[in-house]
Design a protein around this motif. Sequence first.
Motif, mmCIF file in Angstrom:
data_model
loop_
_atom_site.group_PDB
_atom_site.id
_atom_site.type_symbol
_atom_site.label_atom_id
_atom_site.label_comp_id
_atom_site.label_asym_id
_atom_site.label_seq_id
_atom_site.Cartn_x
_atom_site.Cartn_y
_atom_site.Cartn_z
ATOM 1 N N HIS A 166 0.915 -1.256 0.040
ATOM 2 C CA HIS A 166 -0.097 0.021 -0.071
ATOM 3 C C HIS A 166 0.936 1.339 -0.126
ATOM 4 C CE1 HIS A 166 -3.654 2.226 1.101
ATOM 5 N NE2 HIS A 166 -3.014 2.968 2.210
ATOM 6 N N PHE A 167 1.921 1.249 0.865
ATOM 7 C CA PHE A 167 2.708 2.482 0.864
ATOM 8 C C PHE A 167 3.511 2.788 -0.322
ATOM 9 C CE2 PHE A 167 3.023 4.649 5.270
ATOM 10 C CZ PHE A 167 1.676 3.994 5.649
ATOM 11 N N ALA A 168 4.092 1.397 -0.766
ATOM 12 C CA ALA A 168 4.932 1.600 -2.115
ATOM 13 C C ALA A 168 4.109 2.127 -3.128
ATOM 14 C CB ALA A 168 5.438 0.173 -2.545
ATOM 15 N N ALA A 169 2.744 1.767 -3.256
ATOM 16 C CA ALA A 169 1.883 2.299 -4.384
ATOM 17 C C ALA A 169 1.612 3.653 -4.439
ATOM 18 C CB ALA A 169 0.456 1.398 -4.443
ATOM 19 N N VAL A 170 1.207 4.183 -3.075
ATOM 20 C CA VAL A 170 1.080 5.592 -2.647
ATOM 21 C C VAL A 170 2.154 6.440 -2.861
ATOM 22 C CG1 VAL A 170 0.122 7.543 -1.083
ATOM 23 C CG2 VAL A 170 -1.153 4.938 -1.312
ATOM 24 N N ALA A 171 3.324 5.947 -2.372
ATOM 25 C CA ALA A 171 4.678 6.549 -2.525
ATOM 26 C C ALA A 171 4.936 6.887 -4.065
ATOM 27 C CB ALA A 171 5.706 6.063 -1.770
ATOM 28 N N GLY A 172 4.746 5.923 -4.910
ATOM 29 C CA GLY A 172 5.004 5.925 -6.245
ATOM 30 C C GLY A 172 4.085 6.731 -6.974
ATOM 31 N N ALA A 173 2.825 7.198 -6.432
ATOM 32 C CA ALA A 173 1.698 7.979 -7.149
ATOM 33 C C ALA A 173 2.176 9.485 -7.394
ATOM 34 C CB ALA A 173 0.443 7.773 -6.531
ATOM 35 N N THR A 174 3.225 10.027 -6.525
ATOM 36 C CA THR A 174 3.495 11.304 -6.966
ATOM 37 C C THR A 174 5.176 11.450 -6.652
ATOM 38 O OG1 THR A 174 3.968 12.204 -4.601
ATOM 39 C CG2 THR A 174 1.657 12.045 -5.869
ATOM 40 N N ASP A 175 5.775 12.566 -6.843
ATOM 41 C CA ASP A 175 7.356 12.716 -6.402
ATOM 42 C C ASP A 175 7.384 13.316 -4.901
ATOM 43 O OD1 ASP A 175 8.098 11.903 -9.037
ATOM 44 O OD2 ASP A 175 7.922 13.912 -9.896
ATOM 45 N N LEU A 176 6.409 13.488 -4.381
ATOM 46 C CA LEU A 176 6.197 14.226 -2.973
ATOM 47 C C LEU A 176 7.152 13.377 -1.945
ATOM 48 C CD1 LEU A 176 3.177 16.230 -2.770
ATOM 49 C CD2 LEU A 176 5.312 17.092 -3.509
#
Lengths: 294, 294
Positions: free
Chosen positions: A118-128
Amino acid sequence: MFRGLSAFPPTPTDADGIVQPDALSRLVDRLATAGVDSIGLLGSTGGYAYLSRPERRRAVEIAVKTLAGRTPLIVGVGALRTDEAMALAGDAAKAGANGLLLAPVSYTPLTEDEVFAHFAAVAGATDLPLVIYNNPGTTKFTFSPDLIVRLSAIPQIATVKMPLPVDASFEAEMAALRARLPQGFAIGYSGDWGAAEALLSGADAWYSVVAGLLPAQALALTRAAQAGDAAEAHRLNQAFDPLWTLFKQFGSFRVMYAMAATLDLFHAAPHRPVLPIPDEALPRVAAALEGLQD
Amino acid sequence: MFRGLSAFPPTPTDADGIVQPDALSRLVDRLATAGVDSIGLLGSTGGYAYLSRPERRRAVEIAVKTLAGRTPLIVGVGALRTDEAMALAGDAAKAGANGLLLAPVSYTPLTEDEVFAHFAAVAGATDLPLVIYNNPGTTKFTFSPDLIVRLSAIPQIATVKMPLPVDASFEAEMAALRARLPQGFAIGYSGDWGAAEALLSGADAWYSVVAGLLPAQALALTRAAQAGDAAEAHRLNQAFDPLWTLFKQFGSFRVMYAMAATLDLFHAAPHRPVLPIPDEALPRVAAALEGLQD
């Protein structure tokens, strides 16, 4: 952005969960003027879990416009579904957030592998850069040190917001984590009544509920503790004691609504099913705030 | 409607959370044909927490149409916000549900007064009878006996779905509750591996995960236990043992997706962040199902 005092304002809404733009703008401006190190919009205190996606986007837009770059803005993007959290991350980035805060909201209790994915997917959704929001009190998920270390290898994951330690000292907990985390990976704490001790023990940040409404007082405590002035930090912390007692008794989320009304900052109720604190407790809120005026 | 075997089917969806109408209709029809006493649509097993309001409404419409009145339909209407849960209750009633199931979904941990007000509001939103869904494993809220008694005074609140008792026997727990509850207020249990014992001890209903996919086998166990045939109930329960082991290890929500695929009933993944069980465990699912064929 992930060091010092991060202030978490409530999100004033009407009874239908529609953000009150003027009230939110006033709160955010007040935090920037006070000089907090970052603002944590739509955290647990900001009631993100109770707000719709369009209202969460609006809140970020209002805060970004108000701040105009004065203070780094960290935005909570937690959601029950991975695709929703990714969409919220995209919304926040597009609206101008500087960082993201992600809690593993759950219904079916989650495994470590699920939270990692879940965290990997969300972290990968933006550059922030992204804050791991370790908040077992609301999410019922506790991050193991192993999982934090595993997540720290994901480039966008920059820091962790820890709950107050249960069995260990701050020093022992941070030393054990820092020995395994990348250089420069910040460790911050939430749990306002433990913040003085956390900062005096070397925590990088205080993710603060109370600073959302009392930024000057929280900043004074933060700066004293950062300077290693334990006597002054403890003296300032003691002035907060009646408030900490109320936070522990009623939950800080509920008490903050009563504080905001008492301070005439905004007048709103928490999102039902959450109820306001009982009227009988309001004099104690007033007295606690009285004791914190300079 | 709140006695005997209540079967909780998964809700087959695609990766975007869109309900697969044919697959859901097939599942529901299978349960009605098997003769279960009620169907619990959109329970935890049905993944209600992960579905949008329009998809939840569609699922109820599909089930109502498929059943055409053959089997009472109980619909889960839990939501984080009170207004949302009330709206879902209205949707379910309008679509033709026969009863409602309400869990106190939480983010900010809820007080007893908050849960009471939440249930009173949702119960008042329709004329349908309502099941108190006491499921601390997912909601993190545990109903005290006092709160159940208080809620039982609300006319629409008809029954409670209890988790397996931790410290007491079924008999002791039910006797203590029944002494304080209105005449005819049914007490049912979830927690599949304890169902045989619960029913043999006089529970009114088994709210069953496994019956959502294996209705005939769950019905056989239910009828044996209802008839007081402990030897036969235990024998049938023993055949489920390999499945109970998998439920405990991976969580029944995840295992049910693997069971559905193995039985070729539907092919879908759980809602991310929830992940399918590991491939290595699939032979154990197949073996467990093999042992349950007549």
